[in-house]
Enzyme design. Structure first.
Site, PDB file in Angstrom:
ATOM      1  N   LYS A 172       0.935  -1.134   0.000  1.00 42.41           N
ATOM      2  CA  LYS A 172       0.000   0.000   0.000  1.00 42.41           C
ATOM      3  C   LYS A 172       0.963   1.168   0.000  1.00 42.41           C
ATOM      4  CE  LYS A 172      -3.846   2.426   1.128  1.00 42.41           C
ATOM      5  NZ  LYS A 172      -5.215   2.350   0.623  1.00 42.41           N
ATOM      6  N   ALA A 221      -5.238   3.748  -3.617  1.00 43.96           N
ATOM      7  CA  ALA A 221      -5.970   4.540  -2.616  1.00 43.96           C
ATOM      8  C   ALA A 221      -7.136   5.215  -3.323  1.00 43.96           C
ATOM      9  CB  ALA A 221      -5.049   5.570  -1.981  1.00 43.96           C
TER      10      ALA A 221
HETATM   11  N1  LIG Z   1     -17.523  -8.408   2.559  1.00 40.01           N
HETATM   12  C1  LIG Z   1     -17.406  -7.712   3.689  1.00 40.01           C
HETATM   13  N2  LIG Z   1     -18.049  -8.135   4.808  1.00 40.01           N
HETATM   14  C2  LIG Z   1     -17.923  -7.438   5.969  1.00 40.01           C
HETATM   15  N3  LIG Z   1     -17.211  -6.304   6.112  1.00 40.01           N
HETATM   16  C3  LIG Z   1     -16.558  -5.832   5.024  1.00 40.01           C
HETATM   17  C4  LIG Z   1     -16.618  -6.506   3.764  1.00 40.01           C
HETATM   18  N4  LIG Z   1     -15.866  -5.797   2.872  1.00 40.01           N
HETATM   19  C5  LIG Z   1     -15.368  -4.750   3.547  1.00 40.01           C
HETATM   20  N5  LIG Z   1     -15.775  -4.762   4.836  1.00 40.01           N
HETATM   21  C6  LIG Z   1     -15.449  -3.754   5.865  1.00 40.01           C
HETATM   22  O1  LIG Z   1     -15.698  -2.471   5.287  1.00 40.01           O
HETATM   23  C7  LIG Z   1     -14.715  -1.529   5.715  1.00 40.01           C
HETATM   24  C8  LIG Z   1     -14.019  -0.940   4.491  1.00 40.01           C
HETATM   25  O2  LIG Z   1     -13.260  -1.982   3.857  1.00 40.01           O
HETATM   26  P1  LIG Z   1     -11.765  -1.726   3.409  1.00 40.01           P
HETATM   27  O3  LIG Z   1     -10.979  -1.081   4.503  1.00 40.01           O
HETATM   28  O4  LIG Z   1     -11.243  -3.010   2.884  1.00 40.01           O
HETATM   29  O5  LIG Z   1     -12.004  -0.673   2.237  1.00 40.01           O
HETATM   30  P2  LIG Z   1     -10.924   0.029   1.283  1.00 40.01           P
HETATM   31  O6  LIG Z   1     -11.535   0.153  -0.046  1.00 40.01           O
HETATM   32  O7  LIG Z   1      -9.647  -0.711   1.383  1.00 40.01           O
HETATM   33  O8  LIG Z   1     -10.799   1.456   1.958  1.00 40.01           O
HETATM   34  P3  LIG Z   1      -9.621   2.564   1.719  1.00 40.01           P
HETATM   35  O9  LIG Z   1     -10.080   3.356   0.537  1.00 40.01           O
HETATM   36  O10 LIG Z   1      -9.642   3.351   2.995  1.00 40.01           O
HETATM   37  O11 LIG Z   1      -8.339   1.840   1.495  1.00 40.01           O
HETATM   38  C9  LIG Z   1     -13.782  -2.290   6.650  1.00 40.01           C
HETATM   39  O12 LIG Z   1     -14.200  -2.103   7.976  1.00 40.01           O
HETATM   40  C10 LIG Z   1     -13.973  -3.747   6.234  1.00 40.01           C
HETATM   41  O13 LIG Z   1     -13.701  -4.659   7.264  1.00 40.01           O
HETATM   42 MG   LIG Z   2      -7.796   0.012   2.048  1.00 47.45          MG
END
Ligand SMILES: Nc1ncnc2c1ncn2[C@@H]1O[C@H](COP(=O)(O)OP(=O)(O)OP(=O)(O)O)[C@@H](O)[C@H]1O
Ligand SMILES: [Mg+2]
Length: 228
Positions: A57, A140
């Site tokens: 990342k 990101a």
């Molecule tokens: N399939 C799922 N079931 C339950 N919770 C989920 C699922 N997918 C994502 N989440 C939850 O949703 C939230 C956002 O997910 P995540 O952090 O992976 O997003 P991201 O796209 O990586 O965000 P960022 O843009 O900040 O990097 C987290 O708390 C994660 O645990």
């Molecule tokens: Mg993320």
């Protein structure tokens, strides 16, 4: 759909299209890129014993300042856990900013105070992995979110030349975001390995996968909501 079933098509894809890694993008911020990257990392390690996976990342904003006064990226911590702690947090995520603003804006703010004006090239260097390691790189925001002083997520993806994985947060409006992202990836001439429709709640639209299948030629699978 069981969790691992969702990732199985990628094994077939990898058999026909050897690659050194994937670039994981999404329809938005907070839609499950890290969640999917971690599950995919664990899945690949289980199915390909001996495969070393390096997660990256390369830049994170909204980092947390801990009691030791150091900045930590929650994404990097999760990615480190999912890859069996084979690499340090600064290797996984070398560029950290405390302000919860876009990485590009955070770089600009910091560089006004003498900080390094981080470029896409710098991020690409940070994404290098040891020989024979398989890279899982998380961007990101979304594909056109600014990522460095001189470019967007798509520019880093172009620099790395890894096939893309698109995580679609299954909520109203996601077809539009998904198709715009697919268009951006096609315009860049990059391969799109897989689309994951990720259920962020138990109320995800059950028709999203079918709708997207009718609108795009790419393999799609659904990730169920998995409350902790
Ligand atoms: N399939 C799922 N079931 C339950 N919770 C989920 C699922 N997918 C994502 N989440 C939850 O949703 C939230 C956002 O997910 P995540 O952090 O992976 O997003 P991201 O796209 O990586 O965000 P960022 O843009 O900040 O990097 C987290 O708390 C994660 O645990
Ligand atoms: Mg993320």
């Amino acid at each position: 759909m069981a969790m691992s079933t969702a990732y199985t098509p990628l094994l077939d894809w990898l058999k026909t299209t050897p690659t050194g890694g994937f670039f994981i993008t999404g329809t938005d911020t907070d839609i499950g890129k890290t969640f999917v990257a971690c599950q995919l990392g664990r899945f690949l390690q289980e199915k390909r014993p001996g495969l070393a996976i390096s997660a990256r990342k390369p830049i994170a904003s909204g980092a947390i300042r801990n009691t030791d006064n150091l900045l930590y990226s929650d994404d990097a911590i999760q990615l480190q856990q999912a890859t069996d702690h084979i690499e340090s947090l600064p290797t996984i995520c070398p560029y950290l900013f405390e302000a919860a603003i876009s990485p590009a804006r955070a770089i600009k703010q910091a560089s006004e105070q003498g900080g390094k004006p981080i470029t896409i090239k710098d991020l690409a260097i940070a994404c290098q992995v040891p020989d024979h390691h398989f890279a899982l790189v998380e961007g990101a925001g979304g594909i056109y979110s600014p990522l460095a002083i001189d470019g967007l997520n798509i520019d880093l993806a172009m620099e790395l030349q890894y096939p893309l994985i698109l995580v679609v947060g299954n909520r109203l409006g996601c077809l539009n975001h998904a198709l715009l992202t697919v268009g951006a990836i096609e315009k860049a001439g990059l391969p799109l390995a897989h689309i994951f429709v990720n259920n962020l709640s138990k109320n995800g639209d059950g028709n999203t996968v079918m709708d997207l299948q009718n609108l795009t030629p790419y393999p799609i699978s659904e990730i169920p909501f998995q409350p902790i």
